[in-house]
Motif scaffolding. Structure first.
Motif, PDB file in Angstrom:
ATOM      1  N   ILE A  18     -14.666  46.310  59.830  1.00 10.21           N
ATOM      2  CA  ILE A  18     -13.541  46.890  59.089  1.00 10.21           C
ATOM      3  C   ILE A  18     -13.904  46.931  57.614  1.00 10.21           C
ATOM      4  N   ARG A  19     -13.848  48.118  57.054  1.00 10.15           N
ATOM      5  CA  ARG A  19     -14.146  48.287  55.625  1.00 10.15           C
ATOM      6  C   ARG A  19     -12.925  47.883  54.814  1.00 10.15           C
ATOM      7  N   ALA A  20     -13.071  46.822  54.050  1.00 14.12           N
ATOM      8  CA  ALA A  20     -11.959  46.298  53.259  1.00 14.12           C
ATOM      9  C   ALA A  20     -11.472  47.311  52.222  1.00 14.12           C
ATOM     10  N   ASP A  21     -12.361  48.139  51.710  1.00 10.57           N
ATOM     11  CA  ASP A  21     -11.965  49.105  50.688  1.00 10.57           C
ATOM     12  C   ASP A  21     -11.100  50.238  51.243  1.00 10.57           C
ATOM     13  N   LYS A  22     -11.122  50.452  52.556  1.00 10.35           N
ATOM     14  CA  LYS A  22     -10.305  51.502  53.169  1.00 10.35           C
ATOM     15  C   LYS A  22      -9.102  50.945  53.924  1.00 10.35           C
ATOM     16  N   CYS A  23      -9.149  49.661  54.287  1.00 10.49           N
ATOM     17  CA  CYS A  23      -8.097  49.046  55.102  1.00 10.49           C
ATOM     18  C   CYS A  23      -6.789  48.966  54.319  1.00 10.49           C
ATOM     19  N   THR A  24      -5.710  49.424  54.954  1.00  8.43           N
ATOM     20  CA  THR A  24      -4.391  49.380  54.323  1.00  8.43           C
ATOM     21  C   THR A  24      -3.607  48.128  54.693  1.00  8.43           C
ATOM     22  N   GLY A  25      -4.146  47.323  55.596  1.00  7.53           N
ATOM     23  CA  GLY A  25      -3.462  46.101  56.013  1.00  7.53           C
ATOM     24  C   GLY A  25      -2.324  46.335  56.981  1.00  7.53           C
ATOM     25  N   CYS A  26      -2.315  47.474  57.650  1.00  3.89           N
ATOM     26  CA  CYS A  26      -1.204  47.791  58.558  1.00  3.89           C
ATOM     27  C   CYS A  26      -1.193  46.881  59.777  1.00  3.89           C
ATOM     28  N   GLY A  27      -2.357  46.394  60.195  1.00  2.62           N
ATOM     29  CA  GLY A  27      -2.440  45.475  61.319  1.00  2.62           C
ATOM     30  C   GLY A  27      -2.354  46.117  62.685  1.00  2.62           C
ATOM     31  N   LEU A  28      -2.406  47.439  62.764  1.00  2.00           N
ATOM     32  CA  LEU A  28      -2.314  48.119  64.056  1.00  2.00           C
ATOM     33  C   LEU A  28      -3.500  47.798  64.965  1.00  2.00           C
ATOM     34  N   CYS A  29      -4.618  47.428  64.382  1.00  2.00           N
ATOM     35  CA  CYS A  29      -5.814  47.147  65.168  1.00  2.00           C
ATOM     36  C   CYS A  29      -5.717  45.818  65.920  1.00  2.00           C
TER      37      CYS A  29
END
Length: 182
Positions: A152-163
């Motif tokens: 998971i690329r931290a710079d693109k992750c929005t933190g939605c948690g769907l994964c």
């Protein structure tokens, strides 16, 4: 709000209080309120975004004290008093935010999702559901000797948690300020 938040974040509550006051109740006739609210909003934004500096909590308290002493109306003083109460009751949480972590998991920019390689089955469910395209990697192909594992690329992750819920083997872990959750 992140789907992984465990409780309400005090910094988010404080920010909501100030933003609601600024948008709905502040008369903008008194300079102390206008200046203090702008400064308080800036500091609270930094705290929730992970760009805070040491001493931001003390600065917030100083702005609240100044606003409480100089605001011309009761509404301004009430907001300052409520913020001081939040700062006092949740001082540890504000201190954690200064160091870049949100203990409640409510500030998505302070969350880090990682894939544990040993648990990952390379199914790709996390990549398929990620709306931000933050999951990179590929499913193994029979004609490729080495597949790129998922991460998971931290710079693109929005933190939605769907994964997290779609990962059957539980290979995706959430880190809140360095502590793994789940």
């Amino acid at each position: 709000m992140s789907v992984v938040a465990t409780q309400e974040c005090a910094v988010r509550s404080a920010r909501l209080l100030v933003e609601t006051f600024a948008e709905e109740k502040m008369c903008r006739k008194c300079v102390p309120c206008v200046l203090s609210v702008a400064q308080i909003t800036s500091v609270l934004s930094d705290l929730s975004a992970g760009s805070a500096t040491s001493g931001d909590t003390e600065r917030l308290l100083a702005f609240c004290d100044g606003m409480d002493e100089t605001a011309m109306c009761k509404l301004g003083r009430d907001v300052a008093i409520e913020l001081k109460r939040l700062l006092g009751e949740h001082s540890q949480e504000f201190t954690h935010h200064e160091s870049g972590s949100c203990p409640s998991g409510g500030c998505t920019s302070l969350l880090t999702f990682t894939v544990v390689g040993e648990k990952c089955t390379l199914c790709g469910a996390c990549k398929e559901i990620c709306p931000a395209g933050a999951v990179v990697g590929e499913k193994p192909l029979w004609y490729v000797a080495d597949s790129m594992p998922f991460r998971i690329r931290a710079d693109k992750c929005t933190g939605c948690g769907l994964c997290v819920p779609v990962c059957e083997p539980g290979a995706i872990v959430l880190q809140i300020g360095g502590d793994s959750v789940g």
